[in-house]
Design an enzyme around this catalytic site. Structure first.
Site, PDB file in Angstrom:
ATOM      1  N   CYS A 190       0.814  -1.228   0.000  1.00 50.72           N
ATOM      2  CA  CYS A 190       0.000   0.000   0.000  1.00 50.72           C
ATOM      3  C   CYS A 190       0.840   1.266   0.000  1.00 50.72           C
ATOM      4  O   CYS A 190       0.321   2.344  -0.293  1.00 50.72           O
ATOM      5  CB  CYS A 190      -0.905   0.033   1.217  1.00 50.72           C
ATOM      6  SG  CYS A 190      -2.285  -1.052   1.025  1.00 50.72           S
TER       7      CYS A 190
HETATM    8  C1  MLC Z   1     -11.092  -5.613   8.396  1.00 47.95           C
HETATM    9  C2  MLC Z   1     -11.962  -4.713   9.248  1.00 47.95           C
HETATM   10  C3  MLC Z   1     -12.863  -3.874   8.340  1.00 47.95           C
HETATM   11  C4  MLC Z   1     -12.846  -5.588  10.110  1.00 47.95           C
HETATM   12  O1  MLC Z   1     -13.630  -4.827  10.986  1.00 47.95           O
HETATM   13  P1  MLC Z   1     -13.766  -5.228  12.530  1.00 47.95           P
HETATM   14  O2  MLC Z   1     -12.370  -5.340  13.067  1.00 47.95           O
HETATM   15  O3  MLC Z   1     -14.702  -4.277  13.165  1.00 47.95           O
HETATM   16  O4  MLC Z   1     -14.480  -6.611  12.440  1.00 47.95           O
HETATM   17  P2  MLC Z   1     -14.017  -8.067  12.900  1.00 47.95           P
HETATM   18  O5  MLC Z   1     -13.188  -8.681  11.820  1.00 47.95           O
HETATM   19  O6  MLC Z   1     -13.475  -8.043  14.281  1.00 47.95           O
HETATM   20  O7  MLC Z   1     -15.407  -8.756  12.914  1.00 47.95           O
HETATM   21  C5  MLC Z   1     -16.477  -8.343  13.796  1.00 47.95           C
HETATM   22  C6  MLC Z   1     -17.604  -9.355  13.689  1.00 47.95           C
HETATM   23  O8  MLC Z   1     -18.179  -9.273  12.370  1.00 47.95           O
HETATM   24  C7  MLC Z   1     -18.134 -10.541  11.741  1.00 47.95           C
HETATM   25  N1  MLC Z   1     -17.910 -10.344  10.303  1.00 47.95           N
HETATM   26  C8  MLC Z   1     -16.742 -10.341   9.645  1.00 47.95           C
HETATM   27  N2  MLC Z   1     -16.940 -10.144   8.344  1.00 47.95           N
HETATM   28  C9  MLC Z   1     -18.280 -10.018   8.170  1.00 47.95           C
HETATM   29  C10 MLC Z   1     -19.100  -9.782   7.042  1.00 47.95           C
HETATM   30  N3  MLC Z   1     -18.605  -9.661   5.824  1.00 47.95           N
HETATM   31  N4  MLC Z   1     -20.426  -9.666   7.244  1.00 47.95           N
HETATM   32  C11 MLC Z   1     -20.953  -9.801   8.473  1.00 47.95           C
HETATM   33  N5  MLC Z   1     -20.223 -10.015   9.575  1.00 47.95           N
HETATM   34  C12 MLC Z   1     -18.902 -10.132   9.430  1.00 47.95           C
HETATM   35  C13 MLC Z   1     -16.998 -11.264  12.418  1.00 47.95           C
HETATM   36  O9  MLC Z   1     -17.196 -12.652  12.278  1.00 47.95           O
HETATM   37  C14 MLC Z   1     -17.126 -10.777  13.844  1.00 47.95           C
HETATM   38  O10 MLC Z   1     -18.130 -11.503  14.500  1.00 47.95           O
HETATM   39  P3  MLC Z   1     -18.054 -11.824  16.068  1.00 47.95           P
HETATM   40  O11 MLC Z   1     -18.182 -10.477  16.736  1.00 47.95           O
HETATM   41  O12 MLC Z   1     -19.229 -12.730  16.255  1.00 47.95           O
HETATM   42  O13 MLC Z   1     -16.714 -12.458  16.289  1.00 47.95           O
HETATM   43  C15 MLC Z   1     -11.127  -3.796  10.145  1.00 47.95           C
HETATM   44  O14 MLC Z   1     -10.492  -4.531  11.175  1.00 47.95           O
HETATM   45  C16 MLC Z   1     -10.078  -3.043   9.378  1.00 47.95           C
HETATM   46  O15 MLC Z   1     -10.336  -2.413   8.370  1.00 47.95           O
HETATM   47  N6  MLC Z   1      -8.863  -3.035   9.844  1.00 47.95           N
HETATM   48  C17 MLC Z   1      -7.797  -2.325   9.174  1.00 47.95           C
HETATM   49  C18 MLC Z   1      -7.371  -3.161   8.081  1.00 47.95           C
HETATM   50  C19 MLC Z   1      -6.444  -2.493   7.175  1.00 47.95           C
HETATM   51  O16 MLC Z   1      -6.315  -1.318   7.059  1.00 47.95           O
HETATM   52  N7  MLC Z   1      -5.748  -3.283   6.492  1.00 47.95           N
HETATM   53  C20 MLC Z   1      -4.868  -2.845   5.554  1.00 47.95           C
HETATM   54  C21 MLC Z   1      -5.262  -3.548   4.376  1.00 47.95           C
HETATM   55  S1  MLC Z   1      -3.910  -3.893   3.452  1.00 47.95           S
HETATM   56  C22 MLC Z   1      -3.730  -2.615   2.443  1.00 47.95           C
HETATM   57  O17 MLC Z   1      -4.325  -1.604   2.609  1.00 47.95           O
HETATM   58  C23 MLC Z   1      -2.887  -2.849   1.280  1.00 47.95           C
HETATM   59  C24 MLC Z   1      -1.524  -3.377   1.508  1.00 47.95           C
HETATM   60  O18 MLC Z   1      -0.716  -2.884   2.310  1.00 47.95           O
HETATM   61  O19 MLC Z   1      -1.204  -4.315   0.771  1.00 47.95           O
END
Ligand code: MLC
Length: 373
Positions: free
Chosen positions: A156
């Site tokens: 990224c």
């Molecule tokens: C991925 C996320 C959106 C996820 O959001 P949360 O952390 O709030 O959610 P979570 O994963 O803990 O999940 C919360 C609850 O929702 C459920 N849950 C997960 N996915 C779901 C979906 N699609 N629909 C419905 N429910 C869902 C889970 O099972 C969990 O249930 P339960 O509560 O029952 O357990 C976030 O963490 C995020 O964006 N983090 C930063 C990531 C980031 O920036 N990454 C960089 C990407 S790499 C990049 O940018 C490029 C690079 O460098 O290559």
């Protein structure tokens, strides 16, 4: 030291957009079929049933409402869930080079430049279409640029790291002007069958022209006041795809050969690192935070950007201070902060200060402090 400017930017947006509703309908059809096909094993406890995805979760967790992709029918076919794009012959322009050329032409126009003014081409992105020859050399030929080019991958942060390389090339006299390209076809690395991440990414390509301030003719110049880069190893965002996969045939096609992440850990680790880096860069440029009017942040997650701006400003960001393009583009990896910069710069007055900041896999963080001329 020679002063350097961003003299133009360009953006290629693919023609197909997928809404959260369409994406979730496809995922849920796939999950239902998987559960029906594996009913016995699920009953016996040897296979875990798939849970449905939800539009409300996606929007709340990420701020994403839709994403652009190169091809959508294949992704939205629950039996396939990956784009359907025919491989091109070696003597045809490759897909990734094609979107670079489209974005480059826009950036050159905006910079008031032609290919004859460029000496160096950098293709900087998360996923290269092939190992070699370098995408940058193919783009160089397609645009008829005399000089040199190479590819670089800092996930990224590829765009900000690319900008820093371009600044160094101009300052050292290696190049009069540099074209930095970020062709992110993230639909290729995304596991559309993984509920936790199937909504995260979209495709786009950005282009940036960088050259010496005293030579630039553009009406859209931003002087680069400081660039700062940092990396720190983490497995929390990882993709194991590579040419050594064939050494172990059992591994080929496994889910870990696509994007995977520990989203919560990434959120927790990266937000303070990015905010710290931005504050340091502002100080290194001899400035103070209240003087900066815009932050073009990496577009991975809305909540992440709200938190980073709050850590920098000590208050919630005003609308327009940290523009968001995530709602319609989703996470376009290295292109994200440049899309925000490209779309949200023309309203700034001369002298306005801003920071372009990327963060992502590696971990890698890059900050570029700019002043509108
Ligand atoms: C991925 C996320 C959106 C996820 O959001 P949360 O952390 O709030 O959610 P979570 O994963 O803990 O999940 C919360 C609850 O929702 C459920 N849950 C997960 N996915 C779901 C979906 N699609 N629909 C419905 N429910 C869902 C889970 O099972 C969990 O249930 P339960 O509560 O029952 O357990 C976030 O963490 C995020 O964006 N983090 C930063 C990531 C980031 O920036 N990454 C960089 C990407 S790499 C990049 O940018 C490029 C690079 O460098 O290559």
């Amino acid at each position: 030291m020679k002063q350097v400017v961003i003299s133009g930017t360009g953006l290629y947006t693919p023609p197909n957009s997928i809404s959260n509703e369409e994406l979730v309908a496809c995922f849920n059809a796939y999950a239902e079929q998987f559960n029906a096909d594996n009913a016995g094993a699920i009953e016996a406890g040897t296979v875990t049933a798939l849970e449905p995805s939800s539009v409300a979760f996606i929007e709340k967790a990420s701020g994403i409402k839709s994403r652009y992709v190169m091809e959508k029918e294949g992704i939205l076919d629950p039996k396939r869930m990956v784009s359907r794009i025919a491989e091109r012959a070696d003597d045809e322009l490759s897909l990734q080079a094609e979107i670079c050329v489209a974005a480059a032409q826009q950036a050159l126009d905006r910079a008031g430049r032609s290919a004859a003014d460029i000496d160096m081409v950098l293709v900087a992105c998360s996923n290269m279409q092939r190992a070699y020859p370098a995408m940058a050399v193919e783009v160089q030929q397609a645009l008829n640029i005399d000089g040199y080019g190479f590819d670089m991958n800092v996930a990224c942060s590829s765009a900000t790291f690319g900008i820093q390389q371009a600044v160094a090339a101009v300052q050292s006299g290696q190049a009069r002007a540099v074209l930095v390209l970020n062709p992110e076809i993230t639909s290729g690395h995304l596991n559309w069958r993984d509920r936790d991440s199937h909504f995260i990414f979209g495709d786009a390509c950005t282009a940036i022209v960088i050259e010496a301030k005293d030579a630039a003719v553009s009406q859209h110049q931003f002087e680069i006041l400081d660039t700062k880069l940092k990396t720190s190893f983490s497995n929390n965002i990882r993709n194991n795809f590579g040419f050594l996969n064939r050494f172990d045939e059992a591994g080929a096609g496994q889910p870990d050969k696509l994007f995977k992440q520990q989203g919560r850990k990434v959120f927790k680790d990266v937000c303070p690192m990015a905010a710290e880096m931005i504050k340091e860069s502002i100080a290194r440029a001899g400035l103070e935070v209240p003087q900066v009017s815009r932050y073009w942040l990496h577009q991975a997650n809305l909540n992440m950007n709200l938190l980073i701006s709050k850590l920098i400003l000590g208050r919630e960001a005003e609308p327009g201070e940290a523009p968001v393009i995530l709602d319609s583009y989703a996470n376009t990896s290295s292109a994200g902060s440049i899309i925000a910069f490209h779309k949200h710069q023309d309203d700034l007055p001369t002298g306005a200060l801003g920071v372009i900041c990327s963060f992502g896999a590696g971990y890698s963080i890059g900050a570029v402090v700019v002043r509108k001329l």
